[in-house]
Scaffold this motif. Sequence first.
Motif, PDB file in Angstrom:
ATOM      1  N   ALA A  16      30.661  37.913  33.098  1.00 38.40           N
ATOM      2  CA  ALA A  16      30.282  36.821  32.204  1.00 38.40           C
ATOM      3  C   ALA A  16      29.521  37.329  30.987  1.00 38.40           C
ATOM      4  N   ARG A  17      28.652  38.319  31.182  1.00 40.91           N
ATOM      5  CA  ARG A  17      27.920  38.898  30.041  1.00 40.91           C
ATOM      6  C   ARG A  17      28.877  39.553  29.057  1.00 40.91           C
ATOM      7  N   ALA A  18      29.842  40.289  29.584  1.00 41.46           N
ATOM      8  CA  ALA A  18      30.824  40.930  28.707  1.00 41.46           C
ATOM      9  C   ALA A  18      31.672  39.879  27.990  1.00 41.46           C
ATOM     10  N   GLU A  19      32.039  38.829  28.702  1.00 46.72           N
ATOM     11  CA  GLU A  19      32.856  37.780  28.101  1.00 46.72           C
ATOM     12  C   GLU A  19      32.083  37.029  27.027  1.00 46.72           C
ATOM     13  N   ARG A 103      37.780  40.465  42.589  1.00 48.78           N
ATOM     14  CA  ARG A 103      38.915  39.740  43.141  1.00 48.78           C
ATOM     15  C   ARG A 103      39.453  38.784  42.077  1.00 48.78           C
ATOM     16  N   ASP A 104      40.640  38.267  42.310  1.00 53.78           N
ATOM     17  CA  ASP A 104      41.277  37.412  41.308  1.00 53.78           C
ATOM     18  C   ASP A 104      40.425  36.194  40.966  1.00 53.78           C
ATOM     19  N   ASN A 105      39.913  35.517  41.988  1.00 51.92           N
ATOM     20  CA  ASN A 105      39.111  34.321  41.715  1.00 51.92           C
ATOM     21  C   ASN A 105      37.805  34.668  41.012  1.00 51.92           C
ATOM     22  N   GLU A 106      37.257  35.859  41.282  1.00 53.84           N
ATOM     23  CA  GLU A 106      36.038  36.288  40.613  1.00 53.84           C
ATOM     24  C   GLU A 106      36.300  36.576  39.134  1.00 53.84           C
ATOM     25  N   ILE A 107      37.471  37.127  38.832  1.00 49.62           N
ATOM     26  CA  ILE A 107      37.825  37.407  37.438  1.00 49.62           C
ATOM     27  C   ILE A 107      37.919  36.105  36.654  1.00 49.62           C
ATOM     28  N   LEU A 108      38.628  35.135  37.198  1.00 47.16           N
ATOM     29  CA  LEU A 108      38.792  33.858  36.502  1.00 47.16           C
ATOM     30  C   LEU A 108      37.472  33.116  36.382  1.00 47.16           C
ATOM     31  N   ALA A 109      36.679  33.126  37.454  1.00 43.12           N
ATOM     32  CA  ALA A 109      35.395  32.420  37.416  1.00 43.12           C
ATOM     33  C   ALA A 109      34.406  33.109  36.482  1.00 43.12           C
ATOM     34  N   GLY A 110      34.345  34.439  36.541  1.00 40.91           N
ATOM     35  CA  GLY A 110      33.418  35.167  35.675  1.00 40.91           C
ATOM     36  C   GLY A 110      33.740  34.981  34.207  1.00 40.91           C
ATOM     37  N   ALA A 111      35.035  35.016  33.874  1.00 39.08           N
ATOM     38  CA  ALA A 111      35.448  34.805  32.486  1.00 39.08           C
ATOM     39  C   ALA A 111      35.147  33.388  32.018  1.00 39.08           C
TER      40      ALA A 111
END
Length: 258
Positions: A16-19, A103-111
Amino acid sequence: MSTAMTTPVGRMTALARAELTLLGRSRGTLFAALFVPLVLPFSAREAAKQMDLAEVGLTLGTVILPASIGFSLLYAVYVTLVSVYTARREELVLKRLRTGELRDNEILAGAALPALATGLAQSVVLAVGCAVLLDVGAPRAPHLAVLGLLLGFVLCASLAAVTASFTRSVENAQVTTLPVVFLSMIFSGMFVPLEVLPDRLASVCELLPLSPVITLVRGGWTGNLSVYEAVGAVMTALAWTALGVFAVRRWFRWEPRR
């Protein structure tokens, strides 16, 4: 030798910080997320003035306040995330992230976290502003307003991922988001409350994705939403969310579209 352990929360926070940094560099996306939801309530206000709201038990404030939150969900969350998911996919960011611990859901949620935080902050500011300027006061059923907002976040994020699956580029996102944006603004109770529509048309509009969110938020302030109506709105929102999650798992693309 000890191995550093990471947690899902830690991984999503780092993403999230990077995004957030990347989002700050996209002026077009940032403008749509920050300024458009603040301008649209003025248009909704002018439209609401032309309606006989008292006949259906509404006031200018109870129309504009839910509409303002709806605009924030649409632009700060939905439209922004379609651009974010599409851009990161085309830049191969999503593909690289899948090779790590995320994981896939972590990528989508973090972004999605920066857009969700923006939407939350905007919704609070708009709700307070409308409550003060339009003399709406505090919500009579705050639990319904909070529930509606939370469901709106999850629903808009899932719809954004689905839309991004069929969006070829960030520029193309301006077109692929139009159906959800226009249908929601016109028929989900933002510009025109469902209460003033003919019964048959209102019954159909109640089934649109953002209609239950607007219904719950408005009901949170008016306190006039019955248990049956509240449960129906929640079930409709959950059904759309489940459908969105299924569609993401089935069709979301992690590599550039060619």
